[in-house]
Design a protein around this motif. Structure first.
Motif, short mmCIF file in Angstrom:
data_model
loop_
_atom_site.label_atom_id
_atom_site.label_comp_id
_atom_site.label_asym_id
_atom_site.label_seq_id
_atom_site.Cartn_x
_atom_site.Cartn_y
_atom_site.Cartn_z
N SER A 192 1.09 -1.41 0.53
CA SER A 192 -0.17 0.06 0.16
C SER A 192 0.89 1.26 0.08
CB SER A 192 -0.51 -0.16 1.31
OG SER A 192 -0.22 0.08 2.37
N ASP A 193 2.40 0.91 0.43
CA ASP A 193 3.17 2.37 0.13
C ASP A 193 3.61 2.90 -0.45
OD1 ASP A 193 2.59 2.77 3.02
OD2 ASP A 193 4.29 1.40 3.85
N GLY A 194 3.17 1.63 -2.35
CA GLY A 194 4.03 2.25 -3.23
C GLY A 194 4.87 0.99 -3.56
N GLN A 195 5.53 0.89 -5.53
CA GLN A 195 6.14 0.48 -5.38
C GLN A 195 7.53 0.21 -4.78
OE1 GLN A 195 7.06 1.43 -9.76
NE2 GLN A 195 7.86 -0.73 -9.82
N PHE A 196 8.40 -1.18 -4.77
CA PHE A 196 9.35 -1.15 -3.69
C PHE A 196 10.14 -0.92 -5.19
CE2 PHE A 196 13.12 -3.63 -2.94
CZ PHE A 196 13.28 -3.26 -1.65
N ASN A 197 11.84 -0.16 -5.35
CA ASN A 197 12.32 0.52 -5.97
C ASN A 197 14.22 -0.07 -5.46
OD1 ASN A 197 11.06 1.03 -8.17
ND2 ASN A 197 10.77 2.98 -7.24
N LEU A 198 14.58 -0.52 -5.68
CA LEU A 198 15.65 -0.43 -4.98
C LEU A 198 16.84 0.05 -5.32
CD1 LEU A 198 17.83 -2.70 -3.23
CD2 LEU A 198 18.11 -4.57 -5.08
N PHE A 199 17.17 0.25 -6.38
CA PHE A 199 17.54 1.63 -6.84
C PHE A 199 16.69 2.63 -6.75
CE2 PHE A 199 19.42 -1.90 -8.28
CZ PHE A 199 20.65 -2.39 -8.12
N THR A 200 17.23 3.85 -5.87
CA THR A 200 16.63 5.34 -5.77
C THR A 200 17.20 6.03 -6.65
OG1 THR A 200 17.32 5.73 -3.29
CG2 THR A 200 15.69 3.96 -3.39
N ASP A 201 18.10 6.59 -6.09
CA ASP A 201 19.39 7.24 -6.65
C ASP A 201 19.31 7.53 -8.97
OD1 ASP A 201 22.35 7.56 -6.17
OD2 ASP A 201 21.16 5.77 -5.91
N ILE A 202 19.92 8.55 -9.01
CA ILE A 202 19.62 8.54 -11.00
C ILE A 202 20.87 8.15 -10.41
CG2 ILE A 202 20.00 9.33 -12.34
CD1 ILE A 202 17.72 11.65 -11.92
N GLU A 203 22.04 7.93 -10.22
CA GLU A 203 23.37 7.40 -10.21
C GLU A 203 23.57 6.19 -10.26
OE1 GLU A 203 26.93 7.21 -11.38
OE2 GLU A 203 25.73 9.69 -12.00
N SER A 204 22.88 5.75 -8.74
CA SER A 204 23.04 4.10 -8.59
C SER A 204 21.97 3.46 -9.97
CB SER A 204 22.45 3.89 -7.36
OG SER A 204 20.43 4.06 -6.94
N LYS A 205 21.03 3.60 -10.54
CA LYS A 205 20.62 3.21 -11.44
C LYS A 205 21.37 3.22 -12.70
CE LYS A 205 15.37 4.32 -10.45
NZ LYS A 205 14.00 5.07 -10.34
N VAL A 206 21.75 3.95 -13.00
CA VAL A 206 23.08 4.53 -14.25
C VAL A 206 23.59 3.30 -14.15
CG1 VAL A 206 24.90 5.62 -15.46
CG2 VAL A 206 22.70 6.61 -15.00
N LYS A 207 24.92 3.19 -12.76
CA LYS A 207 25.57 1.72 -12.63
C LYS A 207 24.82 0.63 -13.15
CE LYS A 207 28.13 4.59 -9.49
NZ LYS A 207 28.94 4.64 -7.80
N HIS A 208 23.54 0.47 -12.32
CA HIS A 208 23.06 -0.68 -12.40
C HIS A 208 22.67 -1.11 -14.15
CE1 HIS A 208 20.54 -3.88 -11.97
NE2 HIS A 208 19.36 -3.41 -12.53
N HIS A 209 21.96 -0.27 -15.32
CA HIS A 209 22.15 -0.79 -16.56
C HIS A 209 23.49 -0.62 -16.96
CE1 HIS A 209 17.40 -0.06 -16.70
NE2 HIS A 209 17.96 0.77 -15.53
N MET A 210 24.38 0.02 -16.58
CA MET A 210 25.54 0.09 -17.48
C MET A 210 26.77 -1.23 -16.97
SD MET A 210 26.22 1.91 -19.65
CE MET A 210 27.78 2.55 -19.60
N ARG A 211 25.82 -1.87 -15.71
CA ARG A 211 26.03 -3.13 -15.43
C ARG A 211 26.07 -4.15 -15.82
NH1 ARG A 211 25.37 -2.55 -9.36
NH2 ARG A 211 26.64 -0.94 -9.24
N ILE A 212 24.69 -4.16 -16.05
CA ILE A 212 23.90 -4.90 -16.76
C ILE A 212 24.15 -5.27 -18.30
CG2 ILE A 212 22.03 -5.04 -17.44
CD1 ILE A 212 20.42 -4.57 -15.84
N ALA A 213 24.63 -4.19 -19.12
CA ALA A 213 25.36 -3.95 -20.47
C ALA A 213 26.75 -4.65 -20.20
CB ALA A 213 25.53 -2.37 -20.56
N PHE A 214 27.61 -4.40 -19.23
CA PHE A 214 28.94 -4.78 -19.74
C PHE A 214 28.78 -5.93 -18.94
CE2 PHE A 214 30.39 -0.24 -19.40
CZ PHE A 214 30.93 -0.50 -20.15
N PHE A 215 28.17 -7.16 -18.11
CA PHE A 215 28.17 -8.36 -18.36
C PHE A 215 27.39 -8.74 -19.79
CE2 PHE A 215 25.17 -12.46 -16.58
CZ PHE A 215 26.35 -12.64 -16.74
N LEU A 216 26.54 -8.20 -20.44
CA LEU A 216 26.09 -8.89 -21.62
C LEU A 216 26.88 -9.33 -23.05
CD1 LEU A 216 22.22 -8.28 -20.83
CD2 LEU A 216 23.44 -10.59 -20.62
N LEU A 217 27.68 -7.66 -22.55
CA LEU A 217 28.28 -7.48 -23.51
C LEU A 217 29.24 -8.81 -24.15
CD1 LEU A 217 29.25 -5.39 -25.82
CD2 LEU A 217 30.70 -4.57 -24.51
#
Length: 89
Positions: free
Chosen positions: A7-32
């Motif tokens: 009821s408090d809303g959606q759960f987000n593990l990565f809340t700030d923009i910088e950690s979201k950017v790092k997360h997406h880049m980690r995924i990209a460099f893992f899959l590359l």
């Protein structure tokens, strides 16, 4: 454990923009490397005719799919960086 009432809303593990950017880049460099390896193996088998057409076609196709997902993750990171610049200015 990380708990949050639904009821408090959606759960987000990565809340700030910088950690979201790092997360997406980690995924990209893992899959590359996975995508590049599939493309390399598929092209190598195609050039040397080591396997059937179906097998190297599957490798090339999978390499292209993974490459698409790498590009998607990088695009998400770039968009988040753009949002960060907008919010900072």
């Amino acid at each position: 454990f990380l708990r949050k009432k639904s009821s408090d809303g959606q759960f987000n593990l990565f809340t700030d923009i910088e950690s979201k950017v790092k997360h997406h880049m980690r995924i990209a460099f893992f899959l590359l490397p996975i995508g590049l390896l599939n493309l390399f193996i598929g092209l190598f088998n195609m050039i040397n005719n080591n396997t059937s057409t179906m097998l190297y076609s599957i490798n090339i196709f999978l390499g292209l799919i993974v490459g698409y997902h790498v590009a998607t993750q990088i695009r998400k990171a770039i968009n988040l960086k753009g949002q960060k610049k907008i919010f900072e200015s």
